[in-house]
Design a protein around this motif. Structure first.
Motif, PDB file in Angstrom:
ATOM      1  N   VAL A  54     -38.731  25.206  10.361  1.00 29.67           N
ATOM      2  CA  VAL A  54     -37.424  24.635  10.673  1.00 29.67           C
ATOM      3  C   VAL A  54     -37.694  23.233  11.197  1.00 29.67           C
ATOM      4  O   VAL A  54     -38.492  23.051  12.121  1.00 29.67           O
ATOM      5  N   TYR A  55     -37.055  22.244  10.578  1.00 31.85           N
ATOM      6  CA  TYR A  55     -37.224  20.846  10.948  1.00 31.85           C
ATOM      7  C   TYR A  55     -36.035  20.390  11.783  1.00 31.85           C
ATOM      8  O   TYR A  55     -34.899  20.761  11.496  1.00 31.85           O
ATOM      9  N   VAL A  56     -36.307  19.588  12.799  1.00 27.65           N
ATOM     10  CA  VAL A  56     -35.239  19.063  13.654  1.00 27.65           C
ATOM     11  C   VAL A  56     -35.370  17.551  13.776  1.00 27.65           C
ATOM     12  O   VAL A  56     -36.466  16.990  13.667  1.00 27.65           O
ATOM     13  N   TYR A  57     -34.243  16.908  13.991  1.00 26.86           N
ATOM     14  CA  TYR A  57     -34.161  15.463  14.195  1.00 26.86           C
ATOM     15  C   TYR A  57     -33.479  15.249  15.539  1.00 26.86           C
ATOM     16  O   TYR A  57     -32.381  15.769  15.763  1.00 26.86           O
ATOM     17  N   TYR A  58     -34.136  14.515  16.441  1.00 23.74           N
ATOM     18  CA  TYR A  58     -33.570  14.346  17.779  1.00 23.74           C
ATOM     19  C   TYR A  58     -34.020  13.045  18.423  1.00 23.74           C
ATOM     20  O   TYR A  58     -34.942  12.383  17.943  1.00 23.74           O
ATOM     21  N   THR A  59     -33.339  12.706  19.528  1.00 19.73           N
ATOM     22  CA  THR A  59     -33.646  11.499  20.287  1.00 19.73           C
ATOM     23  C   THR A  59     -34.569  11.856  21.444  1.00 19.73           C
ATOM     24  O   THR A  59     -34.220  12.670  22.301  1.00 19.73           O
ATOM     25  N   VAL A  60     -35.737  11.233  21.446  1.00 19.71           N
ATOM     26  CA  VAL A  60     -36.739  11.451  22.496  1.00 19.71           C
ATOM     27  C   VAL A  60     -36.355  10.613  23.715  1.00 19.71           C
ATOM     28  O   VAL A  60     -36.083   9.423  23.581  1.00 19.71           O
ATOM     29  N   PRO A  61     -36.321  11.219  24.908  1.00 19.59           N
ATOM     30  CA  PRO A  61     -35.977  10.433  26.102  1.00 19.59           C
ATOM     31  C   PRO A  61     -37.093   9.465  26.479  1.00 19.59           C
ATOM     32  O   PRO A  61     -38.257   9.671  26.133  1.00 19.59           O
ATOM     33  N   ALA A  62     -36.716   8.417  27.189  1.00 16.23           N
ATOM     34  CA  ALA A  62     -37.698   7.438  27.659  1.00 16.23           C
ATOM     35  C   ALA A  62     -38.621   8.089  28.682  1.00 16.23           C
ATOM     36  O   ALA A  62     -38.216   8.963  29.448  1.00 16.23           O
ATOM     37  N   ALA A  63     -39.855   7.665  28.663  1.00 21.73           N
ATOM     38  CA  ALA A  63     -40.868   8.097  29.630  1.00 21.73           C
ATOM     39  C   ALA A  63     -41.770   6.890  29.859  1.00 21.73           C
ATOM     40  O   ALA A  63     -41.716   5.926  29.094  1.00 21.73           O
ATOM     41  N   PRO A  64     -42.601   6.918  30.893  1.00 18.87           N
ATOM     42  CA  PRO A  64     -43.496   5.775  31.112  1.00 18.87           C
ATOM     43  C   PRO A  64     -44.310   5.461  29.852  1.00 18.87           C
ATOM     44  O   PRO A  64     -45.020   6.313  29.322  1.00 18.87           O
ATOM     45  N   GLY A  65     -44.132   4.262  29.337  1.00 16.99           N
ATOM     46  CA  GLY A  65     -44.854   3.833  28.144  1.00 16.99           C
ATOM     47  C   GLY A  65     -44.267   4.338  26.831  1.00 16.99           C
ATOM     48  O   GLY A  65     -44.795   4.044  25.765  1.00 16.99           O
ATOM     49  N   VAL A  66     -43.190   5.122  26.900  1.00 12.35           N
ATOM     50  CA  VAL A  66     -42.564   5.665  25.686  1.00 12.35           C
ATOM     51  C   VAL A  66     -41.083   5.287  25.699  1.00 12.35           C
ATOM     52  O   VAL A  66     -40.322   5.797  26.517  1.00 12.35           O
ATOM     53  N   PRO A  67     -40.680   4.401  24.793  1.00 12.86           N
ATOM     54  CA  PRO A  67     -39.262   4.037  24.751  1.00 12.86           C
ATOM     55  C   PRO A  67     -38.433   5.130  24.078  1.00 12.86           C
ATOM     56  O   PRO A  67     -38.965   5.994  23.376  1.00 12.86           O
ATOM     57  N   VAL A  68     -37.133   5.090  24.286  1.00 11.39           N
ATOM     58  CA  VAL A  68     -36.228   6.022  23.619  1.00 11.39           C
ATOM     59  C   VAL A  68     -36.339   5.779  22.116  1.00 11.39           C
ATOM     60  O   VAL A  68     -36.303   4.634  21.652  1.00 11.39           O
ATOM     61  N   HIS A  69     -36.530   6.862  21.367  1.00 10.41           N
ATOM     62  CA  HIS A  69     -36.632   6.758  19.913  1.00 10.41           C
ATOM     63  C   HIS A  69     -36.274   8.102  19.291  1.00 10.41           C
ATOM     64  O   HIS A  69     -36.126   9.106  19.995  1.00 10.41           O
ATOM     65  N   ASN A  70     -36.124   8.107  17.992  1.00 14.55           N
ATOM     66  CA  ASN A  70     -35.828   9.358  17.294  1.00 14.55           C
ATOM     67  C   ASN A  70     -37.103   9.919  16.679  1.00 14.55           C
ATOM     68  O   ASN A  70     -38.059   9.192  16.413  1.00 14.55           O
ATOM     69  N   ARG A  71     -37.066  11.232  16.461  1.00 12.41           N
ATOM     70  CA  ARG A  71     -38.255  11.948  15.996  1.00 12.41           C
ATOM     71  C   ARG A  71     -37.827  13.069  15.057  1.00 12.41           C
ATOM     72  O   ARG A  71     -36.757  13.648  15.210  1.00 12.41           O
ATOM     73  N   VAL A  72     -38.717  13.396  14.129  1.00 10.23           N
ATOM     74  CA  VAL A  72     -38.580  14.587  13.288  1.00 10.23           C
ATOM     75  C   VAL A  72     -39.754  15.490  13.635  1.00 10.23           C
ATOM     76  O   VAL A  72     -40.900  15.054  13.650  1.00 10.23           O
ATOM     77  N   SER A  73     -39.446  16.739  13.945  1.00 11.99           N
ATOM     78  CA  SER A  73     -40.481  17.732  14.267  1.00 11.99           C
ATOM     79  C   SER A  73     -40.207  19.005  13.497  1.00 11.99           C
ATOM     80  O   SER A  73     -39.114  19.196  12.966  1.00 11.99           O
ATOM     81  N   ARG A  74     -41.192  19.887  13.488  1.00 10.31           N
ATOM     82  CA  ARG A  74     -40.974  21.183  12.862  1.00 10.31           C
ATOM     83  C   ARG A  74     -41.455  22.295  13.783  1.00 10.31           C
ATOM     84  O   ARG A  74     -42.325  22.098  14.633  1.00 10.31           O
ATOM     85  N   PHE A  75     -40.839  23.452  13.589  1.00  8.11           N
ATOM     86  CA  PHE A  75     -41.181  24.658  14.328  1.00  8.11           C
ATOM     87  C   PHE A  75     -41.400  25.785  13.331  1.00  8.11           C
ATOM     88  O   PHE A  75     -40.756  25.821  12.279  1.00  8.11           O
ATOM     89  N   HIS A  76     -42.277  26.699  13.665  1.00 12.22           N
ATOM     90  CA  HIS A  76     -42.517  27.875  12.830  1.00 12.22           C
ATOM     91  C   HIS A  76     -41.501  28.949  13.200  1.00 12.22           C
ATOM     92  O   HIS A  76     -41.348  29.299  14.362  1.00 12.22           O
ATOM     93  N   ALA A  77     -40.802  29.445  12.193  1.00 13.77           N
ATOM     94  CA  ALA A  77     -39.758  30.461  12.424  1.00 13.77           C
ATOM     95  C   ALA A  77     -40.292  31.842  12.074  1.00 13.77           C
ATOM     96  O   ALA A  77     -39.879  32.453  11.099  1.00 13.77           O
TER      97      ALA A  77
END
Length: 151
Positions: A105-128
């Motif tokens: 299962v693939y997801v598209y989401y907005t990654v929150p800002a963290a030290p050294g990591v700006p807000v950005h979007n990401r595609v990830s997958r999970f095993h169902a």
């Protein structure tokens, strides 16, 4: 004195009239019926059916939920840390085209800002492997930082 609208003005008025008429006439087409699939969802943003009949539903705040046999399962399939401000959050879901062989299962989401990591979007997958993600998130794609800062 009556002032004539230019042809472009007439076109805009006609289009706005059509859009308003279509938006207010939300009727179900012949051969279809309207039915409540599940209740209890919080700000759903996207959904995708798996070939096995489960419905994966994104909630803006980062929960990926499953509706199975007409029931919203109490435990999320996955909970993802997201930036859910404005039009951000858990925004998309897709199942692998060969889901029976590769149950991802693939997801598209907005990654929150963290030290050294700006807000950005990401595609990830999970095993169902079941109704809860099996194993860790696998990052597939990191997109460029978002340029708009929200307050």
């Amino acid at each position: 004195m009556c002032k004539r609208l230019p042809p472009l003005g007439i076109l805009v008025v006609c289009l706005l009239t059509l859009v308003h008429r279509d938006a207010s006439a939300a009727t179900v087409p012949p051969g279809f019926s309207e039915a409540l699939v599940a209740s209890g969802l919080q700000s759903p943003t996207a959904m995708q059916f798996a070939p096995d009949g489960r419905l994966f539903v994104c909630e803006k705040d980062g929960r990926l939920r499953i509706v199975k046999h007409g029931t919203l399962l109490p435990t999320p399939f996955a909970t993802i840390a997201v930036d859910a401000e404005a039009e951000r959050g858990l925004l998309g879901v897709a199942v692998d085209p060969s889901f029976a062989l590769t149950p991802y299962v693939y997801v598209y989401y907005t990654v929150p800002a963290a030290p050294g990591v700006p807000v950005h979007n990401r595609v990830s997958r999970f095993h169902a492997g079941g109704d809860v993600a099996a194993g860790a998130e696998q990052i597939v794609l990191e997109l460029d930082p978002l340029t708009t800062t929200l307050h």
